[in-house]
Design a protein around this motif. Structure first.
Motif, PDB file in Angstrom:
ATOM      1  N   PHE A 140       0.866  -1.172   0.000  1.00  0.00           N
ATOM      2  CA  PHE A 140       0.000   0.000   0.000  1.00  0.00           C
ATOM      3  C   PHE A 140       0.905   1.225   0.000  1.00  0.00           C
ATOM      4  O   PHE A 140       1.818   1.319   0.822  1.00  0.00           O
ATOM      5  CB  PHE A 140      -0.913   0.009   1.232  1.00  0.00           C
ATOM      6  CG  PHE A 140      -1.949   1.100   1.190  1.00  0.00           C
ATOM      7  CD1 PHE A 140      -3.193   0.865   0.654  1.00  0.00           C
ATOM      8  CD2 PHE A 140      -1.662   2.368   1.677  1.00  0.00           C
ATOM      9  CE1 PHE A 140      -4.161   1.878   0.601  1.00  0.00           C
ATOM     10  CE2 PHE A 140      -2.603   3.378   1.634  1.00  0.00           C
ATOM     11  CZ  PHE A 140      -3.851   3.131   1.091  1.00  0.00           C
ATOM     12  N   MET A 195      -1.190  -1.188  -4.179  1.00  0.00           N
ATOM     13  CA  MET A 195      -2.540  -1.258  -3.615  1.00  0.00           C
ATOM     14  C   MET A 195      -3.037   0.118  -3.178  1.00  0.00           C
ATOM     15  O   MET A 195      -4.030   0.217  -2.471  1.00  0.00           O
ATOM     16  CB  MET A 195      -2.552  -2.212  -2.410  1.00  0.00           C
ATOM     17  CG  MET A 195      -2.221  -3.641  -2.741  1.00  0.00           C
ATOM     18  SD  MET A 195      -3.549  -4.479  -3.608  1.00  0.00           S
ATOM     19  CE  MET A 195      -4.748  -4.633  -2.298  1.00  0.00           C
ATOM     20  N   ARG A 235     -12.677   1.073   3.223  1.00  0.00           N
ATOM     21  CA  ARG A 235     -12.039   0.462   2.055  1.00  0.00           C
ATOM     22  C   ARG A 235     -10.518   0.538   2.147  1.00  0.00           C
ATOM     23  O   ARG A 235      -9.820  -0.408   1.797  1.00  0.00           O
ATOM     24  CB  ARG A 235     -12.549   1.114   0.777  1.00  0.00           C
ATOM     25  CG  ARG A 235     -13.997   0.795   0.528  1.00  0.00           C
ATOM     26  CD  ARG A 235     -14.497   1.463  -0.716  1.00  0.00           C
ATOM     27  NE  ARG A 235     -15.897   1.131  -0.925  1.00  0.00           N
ATOM     28  CZ  ARG A 235     -16.672   1.735  -1.788  1.00  0.00           C
ATOM     29  NH1 ARG A 235     -16.194   2.698  -2.552  1.00  0.00           N
ATOM     30  NH2 ARG A 235     -17.937   1.392  -1.916  1.00  0.00           N
ATOM     31  N   THR A 242      -9.268  -1.965   4.694  1.00  0.00           N
ATOM     32  CA  THR A 242      -9.279  -3.307   4.109  1.00  0.00           C
ATOM     33  C   THR A 242      -8.066  -3.506   3.206  1.00  0.00           C
ATOM     34  O   THR A 242      -7.401  -4.552   3.264  1.00  0.00           O
ATOM     35  CB  THR A 242     -10.582  -3.540   3.317  1.00  0.00           C
ATOM     36  OG1 THR A 242     -11.682  -3.454   4.231  1.00  0.00           O
ATOM     37  CG2 THR A 242     -10.585  -4.891   2.647  1.00  0.00           C
ATOM     38  N   ARG A 243      -7.738  -2.515   2.390  1.00  0.00           N
ATOM     39  CA  ARG A 243      -6.557  -2.632   1.508  1.00  0.00           C
ATOM     40  C   ARG A 243      -5.269  -2.726   2.313  1.00  0.00           C
ATOM     41  O   ARG A 243      -4.368  -3.479   1.958  1.00  0.00           O
ATOM     42  CB  ARG A 243      -6.478  -1.445   0.553  1.00  0.00           C
ATOM     43  CG  ARG A 243      -7.444  -1.552  -0.586  1.00  0.00           C
ATOM     44  CD  ARG A 243      -7.164  -0.469  -1.603  1.00  0.00           C
ATOM     45  NE  ARG A 243      -8.097  -0.589  -2.698  1.00  0.00           N
ATOM     46  CZ  ARG A 243      -7.892  -0.090  -3.894  1.00  0.00           C
ATOM     47  NH1 ARG A 243      -6.778   0.562  -4.145  1.00  0.00           N
ATOM     48  NH2 ARG A 243      -8.777  -0.245  -4.845  1.00  0.00           N
ATOM     49  N   ARG A 257      -4.869  -6.162   3.694  1.00  0.00           N
ATOM     50  CA  ARG A 257      -4.532  -7.140   2.651  1.00  0.00           C
ATOM     51  C   ARG A 257      -3.108  -6.970   2.112  1.00  0.00           C
ATOM     52  O   ARG A 257      -2.615  -7.822   1.391  1.00  0.00           O
ATOM     53  CB  ARG A 257      -5.509  -7.026   1.486  1.00  0.00           C
ATOM     54  CG  ARG A 257      -6.891  -7.493   1.830  1.00  0.00           C
ATOM     55  CD  ARG A 257      -7.806  -7.369   0.637  1.00  0.00           C
ATOM     56  NE  ARG A 257      -9.152  -7.809   0.978  1.00  0.00           N
ATOM     57  CZ  ARG A 257     -10.220  -7.537   0.259  1.00  0.00           C
ATOM     58  NH1 ARG A 257     -10.105  -6.814  -0.850  1.00  0.00           N
ATOM     59  NH2 ARG A 257     -11.394  -7.968   0.629  1.00  0.00           N
ATOM     60  N   SER A 258      -2.479  -5.867   2.449  1.00  0.00           N
ATOM     61  CA  SER A 258      -1.130  -5.579   1.946  1.00  0.00           C
ATOM     62  C   SER A 258      -0.083  -6.173   2.875  1.00  0.00           C
ATOM     63  O   SER A 258      -0.302  -6.310   4.074  1.00  0.00           O
ATOM     64  CB  SER A 258      -0.918  -4.062   1.848  1.00  0.00           C
ATOM     65  OG  SER A 258      -1.841  -3.495   0.939  1.00  0.00           O
TER      66      SER A 258
END
Length: 120
Positions: free
Chosen positions: A2, A32, A45, A48-49, A52-53
């Motif tokens: 990210f 990301m 959002r 969440t990113r 996930r990174s």
């Protein structure tokens, strides 16, 4: 990965993320970062990113102190326990945002970026 950046630094972010496709670059990552501001629920959002990174790289410039979105992204990365690295993108500007906590800030070199990515 990210990438947190101030909107004013979008051109530099494009250069930073673009270097990952250069044939001599000693690292690779998937960008990301948020390329378009979310109109609603953007914080959910983004969180969440970040979750996930594998890590977060914050591009730090003189625009960062006024970049409330970027500062929130950095704070979120710290809250989520994501590995975080600040990269100085302006010569002479070396003011680390307090939101980064104990995360380091380093100069923009392939070695510094590669070492961070390799550590993940």
């Amino acid at each position: 990965m990210f990438i947190a950046f101030a909107k004013e630094d979008e051109t530099t972010r494009n250069l930073f993320t673009g270097q990952r496709v250069h044939p001599d670059t000693p690292f690779e990552f998937i960008d990301m970062s948020v390329k378009e501001p979310y109109s609603s629920q953007w914080k959910e959002r983004v969180r969440t990113r970040i979750r996930r990174s594998d890590g977060v790289i914050a591009l730090i410039s003189s625009s960062t102190p006024a970049a409330t979105g970027q500062l929130w992204e950095i704070k979120c990365a710290v809250e989520e326990g994501a590995p975080l690295l600040g990269i100085w993108i302006e010569d002479g500007y070396r003011t680390k945002p307090s939101q980064m906590g104990s995360a380091p800030c380093k100069t923009w070199t392939w070695e510094n970026v590669s070492s961070f990515i390799d550590s993940l």
